[in-house]
Write an enzyme that holds these catalytic residues in place. Structure first.
Site, PDB file in Angstrom:
ATOM      1  CG  HIS A  55      -2.130  -0.818   1.077  1.00  0.00           C
ATOM      2  ND1 HIS A  55      -2.091  -2.188   1.017  1.00  0.00           N
ATOM      3  CD2 HIS A  55      -3.445  -0.475   0.975  1.00  0.00           C
ATOM      4  CE1 HIS A  55      -3.326  -2.652   0.881  1.00  0.00           C
ATOM      5  NE2 HIS A  55      -4.170  -1.635   0.858  1.00  0.00           N
ATOM      6  CD  GLU A  57      -2.163   4.758   2.395  1.00  0.00           C
ATOM      7  OE1 GLU A  57      -3.338   5.160   2.358  1.00  0.00           O
ATOM      8  OE2 GLU A  57      -1.789   3.740   1.771  1.00  0.00           O
ATOM      9  NE  ARG A  62       7.997  -2.238   5.013  1.00  0.00           N
ATOM     10  CZ  ARG A  62       8.212  -3.544   5.024  1.00  0.00           C
ATOM     11  NH1 ARG A  62       9.065  -4.070   4.157  1.00  0.00           N
ATOM     12  NH2 ARG A  62       7.583  -4.325   5.871  1.00  0.00           N
ATOM     13  CE  LYS A 430      10.277  -6.447  14.966  1.00  0.00           C
ATOM     14  NZ  LYS A 430       9.840  -5.094  14.573  1.00  0.00           N
TER      15      LYS A 430
END
Length: 462
Positions: A55, A57, A62, A430
């Site tokens: 998409h 957005e 990114r 992460k």
């Protein structure tokens, strides 16, 4: 004060300058545009090699991360960054004074709460008006057109673009910042939320002589399982509002949340993600969200992007609830579905979302990236799973870019979170972003308890 038309004009101009490759075919395809604009004033693959969400957005965000990684690498290697300067804590960086980020999208954020808005006379409806008929108030024709709206046609991936223009000139400015000569990034994308419009564009037409039924713009995005479902009642009661939604599409169900949901999340966690937060003193937030000319409701935008997270508290240092300023531009993207359809009313061919994705940003290496179906455009089956098939925006490529920043950082200048730890996989990095993960747990428990969590096995790549 940000001028929404100036933001839109800058993004539309950059799109026009892009090469033809990957753009929608005239008379057959349409697309959407989204962008991240840097404003400054003086003073789902287990190996991470597939672009799972294309998409506009998401691609714009990114692309912005790709740009920020480049700027962070310049900062840690002493080359000087136009975005970052040293923070007080060792190994930490912060935005330079006067630098902010503006998010632009030519249409209300796709597939979610922000796109569920009242219709006015003459506006097009992805689904026909609902009348009090049997089977939940839907006629056979209504069910069929709703199915088409929820299952986008061929060419399901989206078209994207990212842009930046280097600041030119040394003249000092006074007063509000302008966007001329400022670095900007943009992404263009097609989305399923505007598919399958009826022959009659009136939102309130009735053929039985009864008064018109007020209606809303609908979305094919489904409510996340376990929460409130859509009532499917006539008119404005068709959808539940304020709920999480997964993006529509063919094939296997997706875990990708709607762009409305992701923008709301970025308003608390920042748009920089977990990896970059390891180097940053504070999360990065969009100061303004600008929407192009399209069906629009500031009330719905505020509900979707601000209200759902406004009560979140007990966030760690560096994170806060950061509601953006919401603005709309009077400029319309000429390659959206409505405009393409108007220009080719006499064309008998069916319009469909453009199946390619364009990504461009002002980075030193490989600024242009064209993808389709999550892989590089033109990739053959023989090359699938190889580096030549990857989009520059897939998790694996962005992870490798981040690792290059870590390896370029002098050991004495590493953030404390990256010292003395055995980190190997994307998951490891992460999880070591402890403040980010704590902020995410607070957001998850207080606002979005039904947000699906990614399977750890899909994040163990390196």
């Amino acid at each position: 004060m940000v001028d929404p038309d100036e933001v839109a004009r800058l993004c539309l101009s950059r799109y026009q300058q892009l090469p033809r490759r990957g753009k929608p075919e005239d008379g057959r395809e349409w697309t959407l545009l989204a962008a991240v604009v840097r404003s400054c004033r003086d003073a789902s693959s287990g190996s991470g090699d597939v672009l799972n969400d294309s998409h506009a957005e998401v691609i714009a965000r990114r692309g912005c991360i790709r740009y920020l990684i480049q700027e962070l690498r310049r900062a840690v290697t002493g080359q000087g960054s136009s975005v970052f300067c040293p923070a007080d804590q060792r190994g930490q960086w912060k935005l330079r004074p006067g630098v902010s980020f503006i998010f632009f999208t030519c249409h209300t954020p796709s597939g979610g709460d922000a796109s569920i808005i009242p219709m006015s006379d003459g506006q097009c409806q992805p689904c026909p008006p609902v009348t009090p008929a049997e089977d939940g108030g839907q006629t056979d024709g209504a069910r069929e057109l709703k199915r088409k709206a929820e299952e986008p046609g061929e060419g399901q991936p989206w078209k994207l673009l990212r842009v930046e223009e280097e600041d030119k000139g040394d003249a000092k400015q006074c007063g509000p910042p302008t966007l001329k000569n400022h670095v900007m990034k943009a992404a263009v994308g097609t989305g399923p939320h505007t598919a399958a419009q009826p022959e009659n564009p009136s939102s309130s037409s009735r053929t039985d002589g009864a008064p018109p039924v007020p209606d809303i713009h609908r979305t094919g995005a489904k409510c996340v399982p376990g929460g409130p479902a859509d009532p499917l009642a006539p008119g404005v009661g068709f959808h539940s509002t304020g709920v999480l939604r997964v993006k529509p599409g063919r094939g296997e169900p997706t875990l990708s949340l709607s762009c409305s949901d992701k923008l709301a999340r970025w308003g608390v966690l920042g748009f920089q993600g977990a990896l970059l937060s390891l180097y940053l003193e504070e999360a990065l937030y969009f100061s303004t969200v600008v929407v192009g000319k399209c069906p629009y409701s500031e009330e719905a935008m505020h509900r979707a992007l601000v209200e759902r997270c406004s009560h979140v508290c007990s966030l760690p240092a560096g994170f806060s609830v950061h509601p953006p300023t919401l603005l709309q531009s009077s400029l319309e993207f000429p390659f959206n579905q409505t405009q393409v359809k108007l220009r080719h009313q006499a064309t008998p061919r069916r319009l469909s979302p453009c199946g390619a994705a364009i990504s461009w940003c002002n980075v030193k290496e490989q600024p242009l990236d064209v993808t389709a179906n999550g892989y590089k455009h033109g990739c053959t089956k023989k090359r699938l799973g190889t580096p030549k098939s990857r989009s520059l925006l897939c998790k694996l490529e962005l992870f490798h870019s981040f690792l290059s920043v870590v390896s370029s950082t002098d050991p004495s200048a590493l953030p404390d979170t990256l010292r003395g730890s055995e980190l190997h996989t994307y998951w490891d990095y992460k999880q070591t972003a402890q403040s980010y993960q704590q902020a995410w747990r607070q957001l998850h428990s207080q606002a979005f308890p039904l947000w699906p969590r990614s399977d750890r096995k899909l994040l163990l790549f390196h």
